[in-house]
Motif scaffolding. Sequence first.
Motif, PDB file in Angstrom:
ATOM      1  N   PRO A   1       0.826  -1.211   0.000  1.00 10.51           N
ATOM      2  CA  PRO A   1       0.000   0.000   0.000  1.00 10.51           C
ATOM      3  C   PRO A   1       0.865   1.268   0.000  1.00 10.51           C
ATOM      4  O   PRO A   1       0.407   2.335  -0.372  1.00 10.51           O
ATOM      5  N   ALA A   2       2.119   1.110   0.429  1.00  9.82           N
ATOM      6  CA  ALA A   2       3.053   2.239   0.470  1.00  9.82           C
ATOM      7  C   ALA A   2       4.469   1.689   0.424  1.00  9.82           C
ATOM      8  O   ALA A   2       4.703   0.509   0.698  1.00  9.82           O
ATOM      9  N   MET A   3       5.401   2.556   0.049  1.00  5.29           N
ATOM     10  CA  MET A   3       6.828   2.238   0.108  1.00  5.29           C
ATOM     11  C   MET A   3       7.527   3.405   0.777  1.00  5.29           C
ATOM     12  O   MET A   3       7.012   4.528   0.782  1.00  5.29           O
ATOM     13  N   TYR A   4       8.684   3.120   1.326  1.00  8.94           N
ATOM     14  CA  TYR A   4       9.482   4.158   1.977  1.00  8.94           C
ATOM     15  C   TYR A   4      10.785   4.301   1.219  1.00  8.94           C
ATOM     16  O   TYR A   4      11.594   3.379   1.172  1.00  8.94           O
ATOM     17  N   LEU A   5      10.958   5.469   0.606  1.00  8.04           N
ATOM     18  CA  LEU A   5      12.125   5.719  -0.223  1.00  8.04           C
ATOM     19  C   LEU A   5      13.239   6.354   0.605  1.00  8.04           C
ATOM     20  O   LEU A   5      12.986   7.259   1.413  1.00  8.04           O
ATOM     21  N   THR A   6      14.453   5.909   0.371  1.00  6.08           N
ATOM     22  CA  THR A   6      15.603   6.456   1.066  1.00  6.08           C
ATOM     23  C   THR A   6      15.675   7.963   0.842  1.00  6.08           C
ATOM     24  O   THR A   6      15.521   8.443  -0.273  1.00  6.08           O
ATOM     25  N   HIS A   7      15.897   8.703   1.904  1.00  6.54           N
ATOM     26  CA  HIS A   7      16.027  10.163   1.876  1.00  6.54           C
ATOM     27  C   HIS A   7      14.755  10.864   1.399  1.00  6.54           C
ATOM     28  O   HIS A   7      14.811  12.002   0.964  1.00  6.54           O
ATOM     29  N   PHE A   8      13.622  10.193   1.470  1.00  7.41           N
ATOM     30  CA  PHE A   8      12.382  10.830   1.041  1.00  7.41           C
ATOM     31  C   PHE A   8      11.265  10.561   2.035  1.00  7.41           C
ATOM     32  O   PHE A   8      10.663  11.469   2.556  1.00  7.41           O
ATOM     33  N   GLY A   9      10.950   9.303   2.249  1.00  4.71           N
ATOM     34  CA  GLY A   9       9.868   8.966   3.159  1.00  4.71           C
ATOM     35  C   GLY A   9       8.812   8.132   2.463  1.00  4.71           C
ATOM     36  O   GLY A   9       9.060   7.491   1.443  1.00  4.71           O
ATOM     37  N   GLN A  10       7.618   8.158   3.027  1.00  6.89           N
ATOM     38  CA  GLN A  10       6.524   7.314   2.543  1.00  6.89           C
ATOM     39  C   GLN A  10       5.970   7.800   1.203  1.00  6.89           C
ATOM     40  O   GLN A  10       5.761   8.992   0.996  1.00  6.89           O
ATOM     41  N   VAL A  11       5.717   6.833   0.333  1.00  5.45           N
ATOM     42  CA  VAL A  11       5.071   7.091  -0.953  1.00  5.45           C
ATOM     43  C   VAL A  11       3.866   6.165  -1.049  1.00  5.45           C
ATOM     44  O   VAL A  11       3.980   4.961  -0.809  1.00  5.45           O
ATOM     45  N   ARG A  12       2.727   6.744  -1.348  1.00  6.46           N
ATOM     46  CA  ARG A  12       1.501   5.956  -1.545  1.00  6.46           C
ATOM     47  C   ARG A  12       1.195   5.898  -3.030  1.00  6.46           C
ATOM     48  O   ARG A  12       1.941   6.434  -3.833  1.00  6.46           O
ATOM     49  N   ASN A  13       0.109   5.261  -3.399  1.00  4.64           N
ATOM     50  CA  ASN A  13      -0.252   5.092  -4.816  1.00  4.64           C
ATOM     51  C   ASN A  13       0.900   4.451  -5.588  1.00  4.64           C
ATOM     52  O   ASN A  13       1.249   4.879  -6.676  1.00  4.64           O
ATOM     53  N   VAL A  14       1.477   3.424  -5.005  1.00  5.94           N
ATOM     54  CA  VAL A  14       2.685   2.836  -5.583  1.00  5.94           C
ATOM     55  C   VAL A  14       2.437   2.175  -6.939  1.00  5.94           C
ATOM     56  O   VAL A  14       3.340   2.143  -7.775  1.00  5.94           O
ATOM     57  N   THR A  15       1.244   1.689  -7.172  1.00  7.27           N
ATOM     58  CA  THR A  15       0.963   1.087  -8.480  1.00  7.27           C
ATOM     59  C   THR A  15       1.094   2.132  -9.575  1.00  7.27           C
ATOM     60  O   THR A  15       1.767   1.897 -10.588  1.00  7.27           O
ATOM     61  N   GLU A  16       0.473   3.290  -9.375  1.00 11.28           N
ATOM     62  CA  GLU A  16       0.580   4.367 -10.367  1.00 11.28           C
ATOM     63  C   GLU A  16       2.023   4.850 -10.508  1.00 11.28           C
ATOM     64  O   GLU A  16       2.492   5.126 -11.605  1.00 11.28           O
ATOM     65  N   LYS A  17       2.712   4.952  -9.369  1.00 15.47           N
ATOM     66  CA  LYS A  17       4.111   5.402  -9.404  1.00 15.47           C
ATOM     67  C   LYS A  17       4.989   4.398 -10.146  1.00 15.47           C
ATOM     68  O   LYS A  17       5.893   4.787 -10.891  1.00 15.47           O
ATOM     69  N   ALA A  18       4.729   3.112  -9.970  1.00 13.35           N
ATOM     70  CA  ALA A  18       5.510   2.079 -10.663  1.00 13.35           C
ATOM     71  C   ALA A  18       5.289   2.150 -12.171  1.00 13.35           C
ATOM     72  O   ALA A  18       6.236   2.017 -12.956  1.00 13.35           O
TER      73      ALA A  18
END
Length: 99
Positions: free
Chosen positions: A8-25
């Motif tokens: 449901p979310a990913m945590y990117l180094t030096h950024f933080g939480q990202v949601r809508n990961v399907t669209e981002k992928a």
Amino acid sequence: LLMSYRPPAMYLTHFGQVRNVTEKAVELHRLVDAQVAIALREKGAGAARHQRIREGLSQLILDEIRQFGCQLPPTKVLEVFENDIELNAQGLAVWLDNN
């Protein structure tokens, strides 16, 4: 691989939480494909290859950033992304040389 877990979310180094990961992928894959296309188009450009890949990446960034309503002039945008453009151009050159 990560998307196969349907997070449901990913945590990117030096950024933080990202949601809508399907669209981002999907967006990430589209942009990687665009960079590959730039590299393949310039594969046989000889000594000019690096500069031509850089120019293609620069244009891609300018085209993409306009969609977000960025008001910075193109020269400033390219200044901000200078290191990314150079590193990506180098990486694409290595990829071309090894394929």
